[in-house]
Scaffold this active site. Structure first.
Site, PDB file in Angstrom:
ATOM      1  N   HIS A 123       0.815  -1.217   0.000  1.00 57.96           N
ATOM      2  CA  HIS A 123       0.000   0.000   0.000  1.00 57.96           C
ATOM      3  C   HIS A 123       0.852   1.272   0.000  1.00 57.96           C
ATOM      4  CE1 HIS A 123       0.404  -0.241   4.513  1.00 57.96           C
ATOM      5  NE2 HIS A 123       0.477   1.071   4.372  1.00 57.96           N
ATOM      6  N   ASP A 153      -0.272  -7.728   1.401  1.00 53.04           N
ATOM      7  CA  ASP A 153       0.125  -6.320   1.444  1.00 53.04           C
ATOM      8  C   ASP A 153       1.646  -6.175   1.424  1.00 53.04           C
ATOM      9  OD1 ASP A 153      -0.088  -3.583   1.453  1.00 53.04           O
ATOM     10  OD2 ASP A 153      -0.445  -3.410   3.609  1.00 53.04           O
ATOM     11  N   SER A 232       4.713   2.234   7.904  1.00 52.34           N
ATOM     12  CA  SER A 232       4.362   1.089   7.060  1.00 52.34           C
ATOM     13  C   SER A 232       5.541   0.654   6.203  1.00 52.34           C
ATOM     14  CB  SER A 232       3.182   1.438   6.158  1.00 52.34           C
ATOM     15  OG  SER A 232       2.009   1.627   6.911  1.00 52.34           O
TER      16      SER A 232
END
Length: 280
Positions: A123, A153, A232
């Site tokens: 992402h 992901d 992230s």
């Protein structure tokens, strides 16, 4: 007619008394003399001793400072882990152009091979035609998205230019993790580059629907080291500085992108086969 004897003098009387007393009580006299000597010695000792100095807070602080100078405290586990992983962490910036405007997503990644393969979250780079990575030594390079794994992901990037001496991270099996184990998260929360936080594993085998991609992620590591947007793709480490997971998301029931105590990471065991690497 003989004269009567002269009466003894006072000195003779005293001498005879002292002689009789000494002969009859010699042991007791010696004991008393020794005891008196000890008492006199103690009195003289305390009289000649200087008065004790009263300690102040300044004296205590100075003593503590001297002790710390001689034996500095050991570094924390988080500090040791960060020093180990720091050369392998990269900043990832992905730019997406929509309707004449350009938006950028900032995340992190970790180098996993000497040739410049970088593991991050999908992402972070999703739909981005241009991705830029910055290595620990400041080297900046464009990067290609070589592998996309939406169900986990995950994404693997390949930098077009790498530093001369690139140090890949050491990957460790996440199967040995236990609830309560110490973990360290490294990333760029809110653009603050190279931030480190520590905490513990607060759960294993969690499921979570990613707010960023909508994918249902399984077998996640739950932890309480503080993470925020920008973390992230960054590594989750054990206390030895080995990568046990990739930070993927945070849980906030208010739908705000701020940390309130629960973060999720993809176990490193779930990444190896998916990206073509041997199991750790």
């Amino acid at each position: 007619m003989p004269l009567p004897p002269e009466p003894p003098s006072d000195w003779q009387v005293v001498r005879e008394w002292l002689t009789r007393t000494w002969q009859g009580h010699r042991t007791l006299i010696l004991l008393c003399a020794n005891a008196l000597t000890v008492v006199v010695a103690l009195v003289l000792y305390h009289a000649l001793q200087p008065a004790p100095q009263r300690l102040t807070q300044r004296d205590v602080d100075a003593a503590v400072a001297r002790s710390l100078e001689k034996t500095p405290p050991p570094p924390s586990n988080a500090s040791v882990a960060y020093d180990i992983i720091r050369p392998s962490v990269v900043t990832v910036e992905a730019k997406v152009r929509k309707g004449g405007t350009t938006s950028a997503t900032l995340g992190a990644g970790v180098v996993i091979t000497e040739t410049g393969m970088i593991l991050t979250c999908l992402h972070v780079v999703q739909d981005a035609p241009m991705v830029t990575v910055v290595f620990a030594d400041g080297t900046e390079s464009e990067a290609m998205v070589n592998v996309r794994i939406p169900e986990k992901d995950l994404a693997v990037l390949s930098a077009l230019k790498v530093p001369d001496e690139l140090k890949p991270a050491t990957l460790a099996s996440s199967s040995s993790l236990r609830v309560g184990d110490e973990v360290v998260a490294v990333g760029n929360p809110f653009g603050v580059i190279g931030s480190v936080t520590d905490g513990v594993v607060s759960g294993l085998g969690r499921q979570y629907v990613s707010r960023e991609t909508g994918a249902e992620l399984r077998n996640l590591i739950q932890f309480d080291a503080a993470v925020n947007p920008g973390n992230s793709g960054g590594p989750l480490l054990n206390r030895q500085g080995e990568v046990v997971g990739i930070v993927a998301s945070l849980l906030n029931p208010t739908r705000e992108d701020v940390f309130i105590g629960i973060g999720f990471a993809i176990p490193i065991d779930d990444t190896g086969g998916a990206i073509g690497l041997p199991p750790v």
